[in-house]
Design a protein around this motif. Structure first.
Motif, PDB file in Angstrom:
ATOM      1  N   ILE A  12       0.121  -8.306   2.753  1.00  0.00           N
ATOM      2  CA  ILE A  12       0.442  -6.876   2.726  1.00  0.00           C
ATOM      3  C   ILE A  12      -0.843  -6.099   3.013  1.00  0.00           C
ATOM      4  O   ILE A  12      -1.910  -6.416   2.479  1.00  0.00           O
ATOM      5  CB  ILE A  12       1.027  -6.476   1.363  1.00  0.00           C
ATOM      6  CG1 ILE A  12       2.351  -7.213   1.123  1.00  0.00           C
ATOM      7  CG2 ILE A  12       1.245  -4.969   1.280  1.00  0.00           C
ATOM      8  CD1 ILE A  12       2.931  -7.012  -0.256  1.00  0.00           C
ATOM      9  N   LEU A  13      -0.729  -5.078   3.853  1.00  0.00           N
ATOM     10  CA  LEU A  13      -1.901  -4.328   4.285  1.00  0.00           C
ATOM     11  C   LEU A  13      -1.979  -2.946   3.650  1.00  0.00           C
ATOM     12  O   LEU A  13      -1.034  -2.158   3.735  1.00  0.00           O
ATOM     13  CB  LEU A  13      -1.902  -4.169   5.807  1.00  0.00           C
ATOM     14  CG  LEU A  13      -1.952  -5.449   6.641  1.00  0.00           C
ATOM     15  CD1 LEU A  13      -2.109  -5.100   8.108  1.00  0.00           C
ATOM     16  CD2 LEU A  13      -3.082  -6.361   6.191  1.00  0.00           C
ATOM     17  N   PHE A  14      -3.110  -2.685   3.025  1.00  0.00           N
ATOM     18  CA  PHE A  14      -3.458  -1.336   2.590  1.00  0.00           C
ATOM     19  C   PHE A  14      -4.036  -0.568   3.770  1.00  0.00           C
ATOM     20  O   PHE A  14      -4.319  -1.137   4.829  1.00  0.00           O
ATOM     21  CB  PHE A  14      -4.519  -1.399   1.484  1.00  0.00           C
ATOM     22  CG  PHE A  14      -3.979  -1.208   0.080  1.00  0.00           C
ATOM     23  CD1 PHE A  14      -3.781   0.055  -0.432  1.00  0.00           C
ATOM     24  CD2 PHE A  14      -3.692  -2.308  -0.715  1.00  0.00           C
ATOM     25  CE1 PHE A  14      -3.312   0.238  -1.718  1.00  0.00           C
ATOM     26  CE2 PHE A  14      -3.221  -2.147  -2.002  1.00  0.00           C
ATOM     27  CZ  PHE A  14      -3.025  -0.865  -2.512  1.00  0.00           C
ATOM     28  N   ASP A  15      -4.261   0.713   3.568  1.00  0.00           N
ATOM     29  CA  ASP A  15      -4.972   1.516   4.556  1.00  0.00           C
ATOM     30  C   ASP A  15      -6.483   1.343   4.366  1.00  0.00           C
ATOM     31  O   ASP A  15      -6.934   0.498   3.586  1.00  0.00           O
ATOM     32  CB  ASP A  15      -4.560   2.992   4.451  1.00  0.00           C
ATOM     33  CG  ASP A  15      -4.666   3.530   3.021  1.00  0.00           C
ATOM     34  OD1 ASP A  15      -5.247   2.834   2.155  1.00  0.00           O
ATOM     35  OD2 ASP A  15      -4.163   4.640   2.764  1.00  0.00           O
ATOM     36  N   GLY A  16      -7.268   2.171   5.068  1.00  0.00           N
ATOM     37  CA  GLY A  16      -8.714   2.132   4.934  1.00  0.00           C
ATOM     38  C   GLY A  16      -9.220   3.292   4.121  1.00  0.00           C
ATOM     39  O   GLY A  16      -8.512   3.845   3.269  1.00  0.00           O
ATOM     40  N   ALA A  17     -10.447   3.709   4.410  1.00  0.00           N
ATOM     41  CA  ALA A  17     -11.095   4.767   3.625  1.00  0.00           C
ATOM     42  C   ALA A  17     -10.478   6.128   3.911  1.00  0.00           C
ATOM     43  O   ALA A  17      -9.960   6.376   4.996  1.00  0.00           O
ATOM     44  CB  ALA A  17     -12.582   4.787   3.934  1.00  0.00           C
ATOM     45  N   MET A  18     -10.562   7.014   2.942  1.00  0.00           N
ATOM     46  CA  MET A  18     -10.194   8.412   3.121  1.00  0.00           C
ATOM     47  C   MET A  18     -11.465   9.270   3.157  1.00  0.00           C
ATOM     48  O   MET A  18     -11.675  10.070   4.072  1.00  0.00           O
ATOM     49  CB  MET A  18      -9.271   8.879   1.988  1.00  0.00           C
ATOM     50  CG  MET A  18      -8.929  10.365   2.020  1.00  0.00           C
ATOM     51  SD  MET A  18      -8.001  10.900   3.488  1.00  0.00           S
ATOM     52  CE  MET A  18      -6.372  10.252   3.119  1.00  0.00           C
ATOM     53  N   GLY A  19     -12.365   9.103   2.186  1.00  0.00           N
ATOM     54  CA  GLY A  19     -13.534   9.961   2.074  1.00  0.00           C
ATOM     55  C   GLY A  19     -14.445   9.905   3.285  1.00  0.00           C
ATOM     56  O   GLY A  19     -14.855  10.951   3.807  1.00  0.00           O
ATOM     57  N   THR A  20     -14.775   8.682   3.747  1.00  0.00           N
ATOM     58  CA  THR A  20     -15.700   8.593   4.884  1.00  0.00           C
ATOM     59  C   THR A  20     -15.048   9.034   6.190  1.00  0.00           C
ATOM     60  O   THR A  20     -15.730   9.538   7.087  1.00  0.00           O
ATOM     61  CB  THR A  20     -16.254   7.162   5.021  1.00  0.00           C
ATOM     62  OG1 THR A  20     -15.173   6.221   5.013  1.00  0.00           O
ATOM     63  CG2 THR A  20     -17.215   6.837   3.896  1.00  0.00           C
ATOM     64  N   VAL A  21     -13.729   8.875   6.301  1.00  0.00           N
ATOM     65  CA  VAL A  21     -13.033   9.397   7.484  1.00  0.00           C
ATOM     66  C   VAL A  21     -13.060  10.924   7.475  1.00  0.00           C
ATOM     67  O   VAL A  21     -13.270  11.571   8.509  1.00  0.00           O
ATOM     68  CB  VAL A  21     -11.581   8.864   7.548  1.00  0.00           C
ATOM     69  CG1 VAL A  21     -10.791   9.584   8.644  1.00  0.00           C
ATOM     70  CG2 VAL A  21     -11.576   7.368   7.799  1.00  0.00           C
ATOM     71  N   LEU A  22     -12.871  11.506   6.291  1.00  0.00           N
ATOM     72  CA  LEU A  22     -12.963  12.966   6.181  1.00  0.00           C
ATOM     73  C   LEU A  22     -14.372  13.458   6.541  1.00  0.00           C
ATOM     74  O   LEU A  22     -14.531  14.505   7.171  1.00  0.00           O
ATOM     75  CB  LEU A  22     -12.594  13.410   4.766  1.00  0.00           C
ATOM     76  CG  LEU A  22     -11.098  13.398   4.422  1.00  0.00           C
ATOM     77  CD1 LEU A  22     -10.887  13.593   2.928  1.00  0.00           C
ATOM     78  CD2 LEU A  22     -10.344  14.465   5.212  1.00  0.00           C
ATOM     79  N   GLN A  23     -15.390  12.692   6.160  1.00  0.00           N
ATOM     80  CA  GLN A  23     -16.761  13.062   6.549  1.00  0.00           C
ATOM     81  C   GLN A  23     -16.907  13.068   8.068  1.00  0.00           C
ATOM     82  O   GLN A  23     -17.516  13.977   8.645  1.00  0.00           O
ATOM     83  CB  GLN A  23     -17.750  12.068   5.955  1.00  0.00           C
ATOM     84  CG  GLN A  23     -17.948  12.201   4.456  1.00  0.00           C
ATOM     85  CD  GLN A  23     -18.811  11.076   3.917  1.00  0.00           C
ATOM     86  OE1 GLN A  23     -19.822  10.723   4.511  1.00  0.00           O
ATOM     87  NE2 GLN A  23     -18.411  10.500   2.798  1.00  0.00           N
TER      88      GLN A  23
END
Length: 798
Positions: A12-23
């Motif tokens: 099962i796959l989670f997503d990746g980062a949120m904070g660094t993508v927002l940066q």
């Protein structure tokens, strides 16, 4: 998505980062990502969609810091932020037309829990409970507790999730390369505690790249029966042109994941520095593939956060925390003098106890209140597992709730009512349990009768979901003076239980000799026979070197201590101490317990105040600091650096020095003897960063090295830092940052301080900082931990 049906069967796959993508999309240093759920919801939905298109099957809500402590920094409530975050993830699923689960994301609270910090367990629980209730109401599909460095905090979060929802619960901790969390937690302890609490998935996230986390994940795969999760960083960040950059490519990131998949990794995603490209590559290669079968090493563990004990071997349970027949002990309990009991505990551990039995049962005290207090105090200074010894189910329930680890409950018996009242708590908190072979009719005379009671206890425990590896049977030691035949039956019953039920065994050894002369001889002989019959947990006085020697010898003869290394080391230490078993105990009591330095090292706070007053009769205050306090802290720091002790013990020793300093300051005020401060240091967490765990630890340690700390707190603007430095003519400034988004503000702060106060030296630290970072932002020093900060201060002031 049928998450539970697929969990552990298909990747099962989670997503990746949120904070660094927002940066990368323009989030400014110091901005709070959770605000964007409301202020820029379209941006958040777009990021969720990008992960869905890449192949993610679980979307993580943008709620990592959405707890009431951190939300004080913004204008929105926890309810508003979490509701909006879940709604954003749901919209992304609907608008993209791609099926996925929504995980309520709960990160660390940002403050240390007791005994290292001031946040109580109940306060932590309430903060997480608020998040869970809002997340459930908003429609989350599961709860993901992540990036936790303190096992106690993980326990609070998991209990809040389990007690306030029926959703699946995942929990991932963050580990350093040495296999320890920031607070000293071990992987085996994490597995024992989280499996015991009933989480649905377990693993690691953040901190390092997948290659460096690979051996740690392999350990989890070896020992945990749960589906294993990994969400690594894209390596450690570096600074390039004043920006935070993650250097690992998706292809490099995937290679160790492919190897771990072959070993049974079940849930995969990304953390800091990862984006949709990382998830897309993982999806192309692993999505919906069957999880590889693996053989799990079965252990029967009890543990503290930093130390686990396998019950399958032979482990000594210290018996001395028990008021029976001890007038001084009873007086201490009635007076609330826990330090007396802590000294007994320290003696037992120093003498070699692997587990401590904790029995404070007196009819004229509040047993529940004192038991909880004592457990918290014990865990602040010692790292051995505890055995909760009480006949009151309410005391047991309270003790298990606040115990940070996997405890043993001593005890239940074959009475139906006792089993019904106690076993639910044992199961809920994942504890091990001792079953006494007695019931409404008392102790059976024969081995067969005791075996029958034991079998009934094992079967009843199974009804509550308690496996045999968590069960310990006590066939009850009878006194040879009154029931000589019964002693033989005890040994026969022990062997039957061991062979036929396959559970662990324990005995209170010294009961056998009551009423007879030369008791040590009987005790030692009975112990040796019982060990041969399969005794796992002898409950003895570990200060009796002859009894301990018998345990060590039995381990050699039963091929447990292979090569006899433990036996040889123990005997050498015993001979070096005294040359005789009995005088070793006397020397220990006469010297160590009366020495101020030793008391600080052991973290015995009230003793420190008393001994400081005694030493002041012969020494000046500054001499006490330099000859006792500083050397003691140096020893503690060295042990911390070597991994012999961990953060709770480091902090406890620092707090103990505070007690000594309070006495010294009072003496200086009375005599007008001057100032014992070695100089002023400013500490601050930079603008935009609301975390101050590391700063507070450094502050505590530096204060106890004799420095005056001006603590400006967290989220401190540049102007305030500069003006305070200038006003106080500060020689040393300490800056802290936990988040990659705030390192830029640290750099700006350093630049401004250099302009206004060029003589001030600056040390920096924090989770995202490295020595290279420190050089790039032109700090004078990088302090990896509190011990290094103290060394830096010495350079500047001494």
């Amino acid at each position: 998505m049928e998450l539970k049906a697929r969990l552990g069967k298909e990747v099962i796959l989670f997503d990746g980062a949120m904070g660094t993508v927002l940066q990368q999309r323009g989030l400014k240093a110091g901005d709070v990502p959770e605000k964007l759920n409301i202020e820029k919801s379209k941006e958040i939905i777009d990021i969720h969609k990008s992960y869905l298109k890449a192949g993610a099957e679980i979307l993580t809500t943008n709620t990592f810091g959405a707890n009431a402590l951190k939300m004080e920094e913004i204008d929105y409530s926890v309810e508003e932020v979490i509701s909006a975050a879940v709604e954003n993830a749901r919209k992304a699923v609907v608008e993209s037309g791609i099926e996925a689960a929504v995980a309520l994301d709960m990160g660390p609270l940002g403050e240390l829990l007791e005994p290292m910090g001031s946040l109580t367990f109940d306060e932590a629980y309430n903060l997480y409970q608020q998040q869970v209730l809002v997340g459930v109401e908003a429609g989350a599909d599961l709860i993901h507790i992540e990036t936790i460095a303190d096992l106690y905090e993980a326990r609070a979060a998991v209990l809040a999730a389990k007690e306030n929802s029926n959703l699946p619960v995942f929990c991932t901790l963050t580990f350093e390369e040495d296999g320890r969390t920031f607070t000293g937690g071990s992987i085996r302890s994490m597995i024992s505690v989280l499996e015991g609490l009933g989480v649905d998935g377990i693993g690691l996230n953040c901190s390092l790249g997948p290659e460096k986390l690979e051996p740690l994940v392999e350990e989890v795969l070896q020992y945990s029966k749960l589906p294993v999760i990994l969400q690594a960083n894209a390596g450690l960040p570096v600074m390039e042109n004043g920006e935070t950059v993650f250097k690992i490519s998706p292809a490099e990131y995937f290679k160790p994941l492919a190897r771990l998949y072959e070993k049974g990794l079940a849930v995969i995603g990304g953390c800091c520095g990862t984006n949709e490209e990382f998830i897309s590559l993982i999806a192309e290669n692993l999505k919906n593939k069957k999880v590889k079968e693996r053989e799990v090493i079965k252990e029967s563990l009890v543990c503290s956060p930093s130390q686990s004990v396998d019950l399958a071997g032979v482990n000594v349970v210290g018996e001395r925390i028990n008021p029976t027949g001890k007038a001084a002990f009873k007086d201490a309990l009635r007076n609330g003098d826990l330090d007396y009991i802590l000294k007994v505990a320290v003696e037992e551990v120093d003498a070699g106890a692997n587990i401590l039995d904790v029995n404070i049962g007196l009819p004229d005290i509040d047993e529940k209140e004192i038991m909880v207090r004592l457990i918290k105090e014990l865990q602040g200074i010692l790292d051995v597992p505890l055995q909760i010894d009480s006949s009151d189910p309410e005391v047991i329930e309270a003790a298990l709730r606040y115990y940070n680890g996997t405890a043993i409950v001593n005890s239940v018996n074959g009475e139906a009512e006792v089993l019904e009242k106690t076993l639910p708590a044992v199961k809920k908190y994942g504890a091990a349990v001792i079953g006494l072979t007695m019931d409404d009719n008392g102790i059976p005379d024969t081995a067969a009768g005791r075996f029958a009671v034991a079998e009934r206890i094992v079967n009843k425990a199974a009804e509550f979901g308690i496996s045999r590896d968590k069960i310990i049977i006590d066939c009850l030691t009878l006194t040879a003076s009154a029931q000589q035949e019964g002693v033989k039956e005890t040994l026969k019953a022990l062997n039957m239980v061991k062979e036929k039920l396959g559970v662990k065994t324990t005995l209170g050894v010294s009961n056998v000799s009551f009423g007879l002369p030369a008791r040590p001889v009987l005790n030692r002989t009975f112990l040796s026979i019982a060990l041969y019959q399969g005794l796992n947990l002898p409950i003895i006085d570990p200060n009796d070197n002859e009894m301990m020697a018998a345990v060590k010898a039995a381990a050699v003869l039963n091929n447990i201590d292979q090569g006899a290394a433990d036996y040889i080391e123990y005997m050498a230490e015993t001979e070096n101490k005294s040359g005789s078993a009995n005088s070793a105990k006397e020397i220990k009591n006469e010297s160590e317990e009366k020495d101020l330095q030793s008391v600080i090292i052991k973290g015995l706070k009230s003793e420190a105040a008393r001994l400081t007053e005694a030493v002041l009769k012969e020494k000046k205050a500054i001499e006490v600091v330099n000859e006792y306090l500083i050397p003691a802290l140096d020893i503690v720091g060295e042990r911390y650096e070597k991994g012999e002790i961990f953060l709770p013990q480091l902090v406890q020793s620092a707090e103990t020095v505070k007690e000594a300093f309070a006495v010294l300051k009072a003496e200086m005020a009375r005599t007008g003897g001057g100032d014992i401060s070695k100089g002023k240091i400013i500490m601050a967490t930079v603008k935009g960063d609301v975390h101050d765990i590391g700063k507070n630890i450094v502050k505590t340690v530096l204060e106890n090295y004799g420095y005056q700390i001006i603590d400006l707190g967290k989220n401190v603007n540049i102007k305030e830092i500069v003006s305070t430095v200038k006003e106080n003519k500060i020689k040393l400034l300490g800056l802290s940052a936990l988040m990659t988004t705030t390192v830029k503000n640290m750099e700006k702060t350093i630049k401004k301080v250099r302009e206004i106060c060029p003589e001030t030296k600056i040390m920096v630290g924090g989770a995202v900082l490295t020595a290279d970072y420190a050089d790039m932002i032109e700090a004078d020093f990088y302090a990896r931990d509190a011990k290094e900060a103290a060394e830096i201060a010495k350079q500047i002031f001494e």
